[in-house]
Design an enzyme around this catalytic site. Structure first.
Site, PDB file in Angstrom:
ATOM      1  CB  SER A  25      16.934   0.686 -45.633  1.00  0.00           C
ATOM      2  OG  SER A  25      16.475   0.505 -46.956  1.00  0.00           O
ATOM      3  CE  LYS A  54      16.151   4.008 -54.025  1.00  0.00           C
ATOM      4  NZ  LYS A  54      15.166   4.562 -53.088  1.00  0.00           N
ATOM      5  N   GLY A  55      16.330  -0.080 -50.565  1.00  0.00           N
ATOM      6  CA  GLY A  55      15.612  -1.320 -50.812  1.00  0.00           C
ATOM      7  C   GLY A  55      15.823  -1.854 -52.218  1.00  0.00           C
ATOM      8  CB  CYS A 104       7.318  -0.947 -47.975  1.00  0.00           C
ATOM      9  SG  CYS A 104       7.434   0.662 -48.780  1.00  0.00           S
ATOM     10  CG  ASN A 125      15.466  -2.754 -46.991  1.00  0.00           C
ATOM     11  OD1 ASN A 125      14.634  -2.832 -47.883  1.00  0.00           O
ATOM     12  ND2 ASN A 125      15.146  -2.526 -45.735  1.00  0.00           N
ATOM     13  CG  ASN A 130       9.391   0.517 -42.623  1.00  0.00           C
ATOM     14  OD1 ASN A 130       9.654   1.677 -42.909  1.00  0.00           O
ATOM     15  ND2 ASN A 130       9.506  -0.479 -43.489  1.00  0.00           N
ATOM     16  CE  LYS A 137      12.967  -0.336 -41.588  1.00  0.00           C
ATOM     17  NZ  LYS A 137      13.701   0.556 -42.520  1.00  0.00           N
ATOM     18  CG  ASN A 144       9.186   7.949 -47.710  1.00  0.00           C
ATOM     19  OD1 ASN A 144       9.166   7.143 -48.641  1.00  0.00           O
ATOM     20  ND2 ASN A 144       9.346   7.577 -46.437  1.00  0.00           N
ATOM     21  N   GLY A 187       7.999   4.621 -53.034  1.00  0.00           N
ATOM     22  CA  GLY A 187       7.500   3.473 -53.778  1.00  0.00           C
ATOM     23  C   GLY A 187       8.580   2.492 -54.182  1.00  0.00           C
TER      24      GLY A 187
END
Length: 304
Positions: A23, A47-48, A131, A101, A193, A166, A71, A74
């Site tokens: 992801s 992608k989230g 995240c 995700n 992660n 995750k 990264n 956000g």
């Protein structure tokens, strides 16, 4: 590649190989169609997706580091409604299973998001509770067992899809988190992660990233992620997707030996858009060289 050596089952999904696109590095899969045949990809981790559109963090979002990158995107994304309307019709019909995700600000929002994504074209959900580069939500869920369990229960209550949680590496003991979400009903885990990191512009004497801190990924984290997979695999009985710095087929072998049943390739996709297939081909060559019938035979086979 000899498909029978690589094919596997994971949470009821048939995978052509145990190698997936991670992801945040693989878009929605459609972006890579010009480079690879999706029939050769284990699965696509989208992608989230969040309940509402997000513009992401302001300022610099990417910084190169030795053997890796930072990264702080956000969670920029179009939101679940746009995803369902405009993206899923194509992404959900690619040859590789699409695992979506998801991230949200509350346990209830995670549940609502899961319900909306309980549709055809979505093979499973990867629940991002970890995240490290958003100021609200994720970092709390990813570091507190009770919060992680509450999110897992909400998602499980609102979907029939497999639920993969995750986990964050930014905790004292990842096995505590793993056991908490397993007890709450998680079908599988992704370990792990990105690690929280930072870069400084020494000429300006200011943080380089707009969010100050960001998630560290790439080859530099591979030994750390491998250790976390090994620890987690000894603590839980549900399957694990290993993630962190994978660049070669031999890297995949190491994660499988440590206890992962499948892997995700992340930052390497930015260097080589064919990385997911290249790594699978190298894994297949290893299996042939060692006379191993299927990659599944390596899972947890590390000798002490």
């Amino acid at each position: 590649m000899k498909k029978e050596r690589l094919s596997t089952e994971f949470c009821g999904m048939h995978l052509a190989t145990p190698v997936m696109g991670a992801s945040g590095t693989f878009g929605f899969g459609v972006e890579y169609e010009d480079f690879i045949d999706m029939k050769d990809v284990g699965a696509i981790l989208s992608k989230g997706i969040t309940p509402e559109p997000r513009s992401g963090n302001a300022g610099v979002r990417i910084a190169e580091t030795p053997a890796g990158m930072l990264n702080c995107i956000g969670l920029e994304n179009p939101g679940v409604e746009v995803f369902l309307r405009d993206i899923l019709p194509k992404a959900g019909n690619l040859a590789a299973p699409l695992i979506v995700n998801i991230s949200a600000g509350t346990a209830e929002e995670y549940g609502e998001l899961a319900a909306k994504l309980d549709v055809d074209g979505v093979a499973a959900l990867e629940v991002n509770i970890s995240c490290p580069n958003v100021k609200e939500g994720g970092i709390v869920f990813g570091t507190k067992p009770e919060a992680a369990a509450s999110v897992t229960k909400e998602v499980k209550a609102h979907t029939k899809k497999p639920v993969i949680v995750k986990l964050s590496p930014n905790v004292t003991d990842i096995t505590v988190m793993a056991k908490a979400v397993e007890a709450a009903g998680a079908d599988a885990l992704t370990v792990c992660n990105t690690f929280m990191g930072m870069a400084i512009d020494v000429e300006r004497r200011r943080p380089l990233l707009g969010n100050i801190t960001g998630g560290l990924s790439g080859a530099c984290i591979r030994p750390l992620a491998l250790r976390l997979v090994w620890q987690t695999a000894k603590a839980v009985s549900i399957p694990i997707i290993g993630c962190g710095g994978i660049q070669t087929g031999e890297d995949v072998v190491a994660f499988l030996l440590a206890g992962a049943s499948a892997v995700e390739v992340g930052a390497e996709n930015f260097r080589n858009p064919r990385a997911v297939v290249t790594v699978a081909e190298e894994l297949d060559a290893y299996l042939e060289r060692h006379g191993i019938a299927n990659a599944r035979d390596l899972v947890g086979a590390l000798e002490d």
